[in-house]
Design a protein around this motif. Structure first.
Motif, PDB file in Angstrom:
ATOM      1  N   HIS A 266       0.851  -1.198   0.000  1.00  0.00           N
ATOM      2  CA  HIS A 266       0.000   0.000   0.000  1.00  0.00           C
ATOM      3  C   HIS A 266       0.884   1.245   0.000  1.00  0.00           C
ATOM      4  O   HIS A 266       1.068   1.871   1.050  1.00  0.00           O
ATOM      5  N   PRO A 267       1.483   1.612  -1.121  1.00  0.00           N
ATOM      6  CA  PRO A 267       2.375   2.783  -1.153  1.00  0.00           C
ATOM      7  C   PRO A 267       1.605   4.064  -0.824  1.00  0.00           C
ATOM      8  O   PRO A 267       0.470   4.250  -1.265  1.00  0.00           O
ATOM      9  N   VAL A 268       2.245   4.909  -0.017  1.00  0.00           N
ATOM     10  CA  VAL A 268       1.612   6.155   0.429  1.00  0.00           C
ATOM     11  C   VAL A 268       2.268   7.320  -0.303  1.00  0.00           C
ATOM     12  O   VAL A 268       3.479   7.532  -0.207  1.00  0.00           O
ATOM     13  N   LEU A 269       1.454   8.074  -1.047  1.00  0.00           N
ATOM     14  CA  LEU A 269       1.957   9.155  -1.883  1.00  0.00           C
ATOM     15  C   LEU A 269       2.702  10.201  -1.060  1.00  0.00           C
ATOM     16  O   LEU A 269       3.818  10.601  -1.404  1.00  0.00           O
ATOM     17  N   ARG A 270       2.093  10.636   0.054  1.00  0.00           N
ATOM     18  CA  ARG A 270       2.724  11.691   0.853  1.00  0.00           C
ATOM     19  C   ARG A 270       4.053  11.237   1.458  1.00  0.00           C
ATOM     20  O   ARG A 270       4.999  12.007   1.559  1.00  0.00           O
ATOM     21  N   LYS A 271       4.106   9.977   1.869  1.00  0.00           N
ATOM     22  CA  LYS A 271       5.341   9.471   2.461  1.00  0.00           C
ATOM     23  C   LYS A 271       6.458   9.403   1.422  1.00  0.00           C
ATOM     24  O   LYS A 271       7.601   9.777   1.706  1.00  0.00           O
ATOM     25  N   ILE A 272       6.129   8.944   0.220  1.00  0.00           N
ATOM     26  CA  ILE A 272       7.151   8.863  -0.832  1.00  0.00           C
ATOM     27  C   ILE A 272       7.574  10.269  -1.253  1.00  0.00           C
ATOM     28  O   ILE A 272       8.741  10.498  -1.595  1.00  0.00           O
ATOM     29  N   ASN A 273       6.650  11.236  -1.206  1.00  0.00           N
ATOM     30  CA  ASN A 273       6.995  12.626  -1.519  1.00  0.00           C
ATOM     31  C   ASN A 273       8.121  13.127  -0.639  1.00  0.00           C
ATOM     32  O   ASN A 273       9.008  13.876  -1.085  1.00  0.00           O
ATOM     33  N   ARG A 274       8.097  12.721   0.645  1.00  0.00           N
ATOM     34  CA  ARG A 274       9.105  13.190   1.584  1.00  0.00           C
ATOM     35  C   ARG A 274      10.455  12.516   1.355  1.00  0.00           C
ATOM     36  O   ARG A 274      11.490  13.048   1.767  1.00  0.00           O
ATOM     37  N   GLU A 275      10.448  11.336   0.735  1.00  0.00           N
ATOM     38  CA  GLU A 275      11.681  10.583   0.549  1.00  0.00           C
ATOM     39  C   GLU A 275      12.375  10.877  -0.779  1.00  0.00           C
ATOM     40  O   GLU A 275      13.587  10.704  -0.890  1.00  0.00           O
TER      41      GLU A 275
END
Length: 308
Positions: A266-275
């Motif tokens: 379940h990839p999280v868009l906001r979390k990947i944005n931060r990385e």
């Protein structure tokens, strides 16, 4: 970088100290030698779980595994248990050191010799009283018993003085807490309790934070230094998708990582944005592309991979 390795060394020192304190307390629990071995192994296992549950739980949560939440919930209880064990070890060890220091003083040795002498006199008088009573010298036995009462009073007084010396002869730690109590007009026992609690918290919490920081530094450094993503057949397929959407090389690598499950099921868009450098401007087109190609679909407010 130097700071990363210094943090790692500090983490090893703090964690080793916490492990030694916990094992020392558990091993000191009275019991058979076999029981002490089991207690020591149990303490080691608990400490290893304390060190690993936080980073492992975070890693599992990033992968979308519910087990990660269970580890993160158990971790605070293990930390509290470790802090309590550290406080217990410091208290018992300090008390033992104070006792050894007290028994080595001239005053204590002198009192101990007096106690031995009085005890020997009491034993002798008891023998005389028993002999007089057996031989019919009742009055002499009574007179001797009066001397025995005096000796027993002296013995009790000597025992009280020995106890006072043991409790009031300060070791190095006790002297420190006594000085702090004198400066603040506080209680020595309270200063000792809070002092040991503070040392335990510093040892455990700082060690764990250093361990997490070192682990994070290693993990962050992997993509640049170790993991060089090479275009694969999957990447080529993405580039040559039928809808004609063009992705940059960074977006192509990101799409491949998402499809491989690196960010969980379940990839999280906001979390990947931060990385990812570039944030939403880089990541959002990749999500839209994977939605159009059917590799990703919406599930409630989030996303889920259609491939395992």
């Amino acid at each position: 970088m130097v700071w990363r390795y210094l943090t790692g060394i500090a983490a090893v020192i703090f964690c080793s100290t916490s492990l030694a304190f916990t094992v020392g307390l558990w091993v000191s629990i009275p019991g058979a030698p076999g029981g002490q071995v089991v207690a020591g192994l149990t303490a080691v296992a608990l400490e290893l779980c304390k060190f690993s549950f936080a980073p492992f739980g975070l890693w599992l949560r990033a992968k979308g595994k519910a087990t990660g939440y269970a580890l993160l919930l158990l971790w605070p209880f293990l930390v509290i248990l470790s802090i309590a064990a550290t406080v217990g070890f410091l208290s018992s060890h300090t008390a033992e050191q104070q006792r050894l220091h007290a028994t080595g003083t001239l005053e204590y040795r002198t009192l101990q010799q007096q106690l031995n002498s009085v005890s020997q006199q009491i034993a002798t008088l008891n023998g005389v009283i028993a002999a007089d009573a057996d031989n019919g010298y009742r009055q002499r036995a009574i007179d001797t018993a009066q001397q025995l009462d005096i000796l027993e009073t002296r013995r009790n007084d000597t025992l009280a003085r020995l106890k006072n010396v043991r409790e009031n002869t300060p070791g190095s730690a006790q002297a420190t807490f006594a000085s702090l109590a004198a400066l603040t007009l506080g209680d020595v026992e309270q200063w000792r309790h809070w002092g040991f609690l503070g040392l335990a918290v510093i040892t455990d919490i700082v060690g764990l934070v250093a361990l997490l920081a070192f682990n994070s530094a290693l993990t962050t450094g992997e993509p640049q230094s170790q993991k060089q993503y090479q275009p694969s057949a999957i990447a080529v397929d993405i580039k040559q998708a039928s809808d004609g959407v063009a992705l940059s090389s960074i977006q192509t690598q990101l799409a491949e990582r998402i499809r491989a499950g690196e960010f969980g099921q379940h990839p999280v868009l906001r979390k990947i944005n931060r990385e990812i450098r570039g944030g939403n401007a880089v990541v959002k087109p990749v999500f839209e592309f994977l939605l159009r190609t059917g590799e990703l679909k919406r599930e409630g407010q989030g996303f889920v991979l259609t491939t395992s």
